[in-house]
Design a protein around this motif. Sequence first.
Motif, PDB file in Angstrom:
ATOM      1  N   PRO A 183       0.864  -0.894   0.001  1.00 26.06           N
ATOM      2  CA  PRO A 183      -0.178  -0.262   0.020  1.00 26.06           C
ATOM      3  C   PRO A 183       0.828   0.877   0.036  1.00 26.06           C
ATOM      4  O   PRO A 183       1.862   1.073   0.200  1.00 26.06           O
ATOM      5  N   GLU A 184       0.477   1.761  -0.903  1.00 27.44           N
ATOM      6  CA  GLU A 184       1.284   3.386  -0.700  1.00 27.44           C
ATOM      7  C   GLU A 184       0.722   4.222   0.425  1.00 27.44           C
ATOM      8  O   GLU A 184       0.964   6.003   0.545  1.00 27.44           O
ATOM      9  N   ILE A 185      -0.759   4.730   0.127  1.00 26.49           N
ATOM     10  CA  ILE A 185      -1.679   5.867   0.871  1.00 26.49           C
ATOM     11  C   ILE A 185      -2.092   5.231   1.712  1.00 26.49           C
ATOM     12  O   ILE A 185      -3.158   4.471   1.015  1.00 26.49           O
ATOM     13  N   CYS A 186      -3.032   6.194   2.486  1.00 24.16           N
ATOM     14  CA  CYS A 186      -3.669   5.504   3.691  1.00 24.16           C
ATOM     15  C   CYS A 186      -5.424   5.843   3.398  1.00 24.16           C
ATOM     16  O   CYS A 186      -5.739   6.588   2.994  1.00 24.16           O
ATOM     17  N   ASN A 187      -5.882   4.973   2.654  1.00 25.55           N
ATOM     18  CA  ASN A 187      -7.217   4.894   2.014  1.00 25.55           C
ATOM     19  C   ASN A 187      -8.239   5.961   3.258  1.00 25.55           C
ATOM     20  O   ASN A 187      -9.465   6.394   2.661  1.00 25.55           O
ATOM     21  N   TRP A 188      -7.933   5.799   4.308  1.00 24.77           N
ATOM     22  CA  TRP A 188      -8.856   6.595   5.766  1.00 24.77           C
ATOM     23  C   TRP A 188      -8.491   8.716   5.453  1.00 24.77           C
ATOM     24  O   TRP A 188      -9.144   9.015   5.909  1.00 24.77           O
ATOM     25  N   CYS A 189      -7.401   8.179   5.090  1.00 22.86           N
ATOM     26  CA  CYS A 189      -6.778   9.989   5.830  1.00 22.86           C
ATOM     27  C   CYS A 189      -6.014  10.048   4.403  1.00 22.86           C
ATOM     28  O   CYS A 189      -5.858  11.797   4.670  1.00 22.86           O
ATOM     29  N   GLY A 190      -5.937   9.568   3.690  1.00 26.09           N
ATOM     30  CA  GLY A 190      -5.317  10.016   1.981  1.00 26.09           C
ATOM     31  C   GLY A 190      -3.311  10.242   3.037  1.00 26.09           C
ATOM     32  O   GLY A 190      -2.664  10.805   2.146  1.00 26.09           O
ATOM     33  N   SER A 191      -3.291   9.817   4.606  1.00 23.34           N
ATOM     34  CA  SER A 191      -1.200   9.427   4.697  1.00 23.34           C
ATOM     35  C   SER A 191      -0.860   8.935   3.729  1.00 23.34           C
ATOM     36  O   SER A 191      -0.925   8.249   3.823  1.00 23.34           O
ATOM     37  N   ARG A 192       0.832   9.673   3.564  1.00 22.87           N
ATOM     38  CA  ARG A 192       1.530   8.471   2.855  1.00 22.87           C
ATOM     39  C   ARG A 192       2.440   7.690   4.274  1.00 22.87           C
ATOM     40  O   ARG A 192       3.236   6.917   4.011  1.00 22.87           O
ATOM     41  N   GLU A 193       2.323   7.906   5.033  1.00 23.28           N
ATOM     42  CA  GLU A 193       3.645   7.811   6.561  1.00 23.28           C
ATOM     43  C   GLU A 193       3.113   6.800   6.535  1.00 23.28           C
ATOM     44  O   GLU A 193       1.595   6.528   7.417  1.00 23.28           O
ATOM     45  N   LEU A 194       3.375   5.138   6.095  1.00 21.73           N
ATOM     46  CA  LEU A 194       3.335   4.214   6.204  1.00 21.73           C
ATOM     47  C   LEU A 194       4.318   2.617   7.336  1.00 21.73           C
ATOM     48  O   LEU A 194       5.107   3.352   7.356  1.00 21.73           O
ATOM     49  N   SER A 195       3.883   2.479   8.809  1.00 24.11           N
ATOM     50  CA  SER A 195       4.510   1.729   9.080  1.00 24.11           C
ATOM     51  C   SER A 195       5.062   0.778   8.064  1.00 24.11           C
ATOM     52  O   SER A 195       4.876   0.173   7.434  1.00 24.11           O
ATOM     53  N   GLU A 196       5.434  -0.608   8.629  1.00 22.36           N
ATOM     54  CA  GLU A 196       6.220  -2.015   8.449  1.00 22.36           C
ATOM     55  C   GLU A 196       5.328  -2.442   7.828  1.00 22.36           C
ATOM     56  O   GLU A 196       4.097  -2.312   9.099  1.00 22.36           O
TER      57      GLU A 196
END
Length: 256
Positions: free
Chosen positions: A107-120
């Motif tokens: 995944p490249e982007i959060c479907n909930w808030c649009g953030s690109r800061e994702l965990s491992e």
Amino acid sequence: MKKPEANTQQEKAEIEQLSQAELVELVLGLQKIIEELKEKLAIATGKSRTNSKTSSQPPALDLIQKSEKAKVSAEEEPKKKPGGQPGHQGKNRKGFGRIDRYEISNPEICNWCGSRELSEVISLQTQQVACLVAKPIEVVEYQTQSCKCLECGGVVRGSLPEGIVAGQDLNINLQALLVWLGNYGHLSYQKQQELIGELGAIEIGTGTLQKTNQRVAEAVEPTINDLWEWATHRPNVHVDETLRVRDGSQGMVMDR
């Protein structure tokens, strides 16, 4: 709609005036009409035992009649629901036994808030799928290099890998597939050419297909002859429309 009472009384009076013979004819006529109506009702409801072979009714009426066997089985056994039946031990698919390549989707982007800061990665879901790739037939150029021995001066050359025959345009696996398609699958040379064109975007001439079939036939001929020799000396030989064997003790005939 009810008949007027006057008409009913008149018909009753006319019937009472009939002789015994006339009454018999009337009853027989009414009985025939009743039987015909019963048969038409039975045909309409699928319960008739008559058909176009046992009566003068048209064949089209046979289509709406249910078979007696289906009726009996439907009455004796309740209709089963689709899917696994009670007591059936289910089996789960365990894949195909090999994996040719992996495709990983991150995944490249959060479907909930649009953030690109994702965990491992916190979990992994797998699914094995057999896919028909765009070009399952690949064209490979094999280059065999020659070298000179520094000790004796002799020239040596590399050998072709297994499955590659010098001077032949198709490897043995592809040749085996074509022979299977032609002799077992009953595909004409033209259809084989079309299939290979779809699978590998290459053209194979009719002469190549003919020579391939001939080479494989010559290669398997010794084994077929050995099998033939073995089969003719068996005490029991299977008989069908393509293979009949003569056995001295049983009088059986084999045609090649």
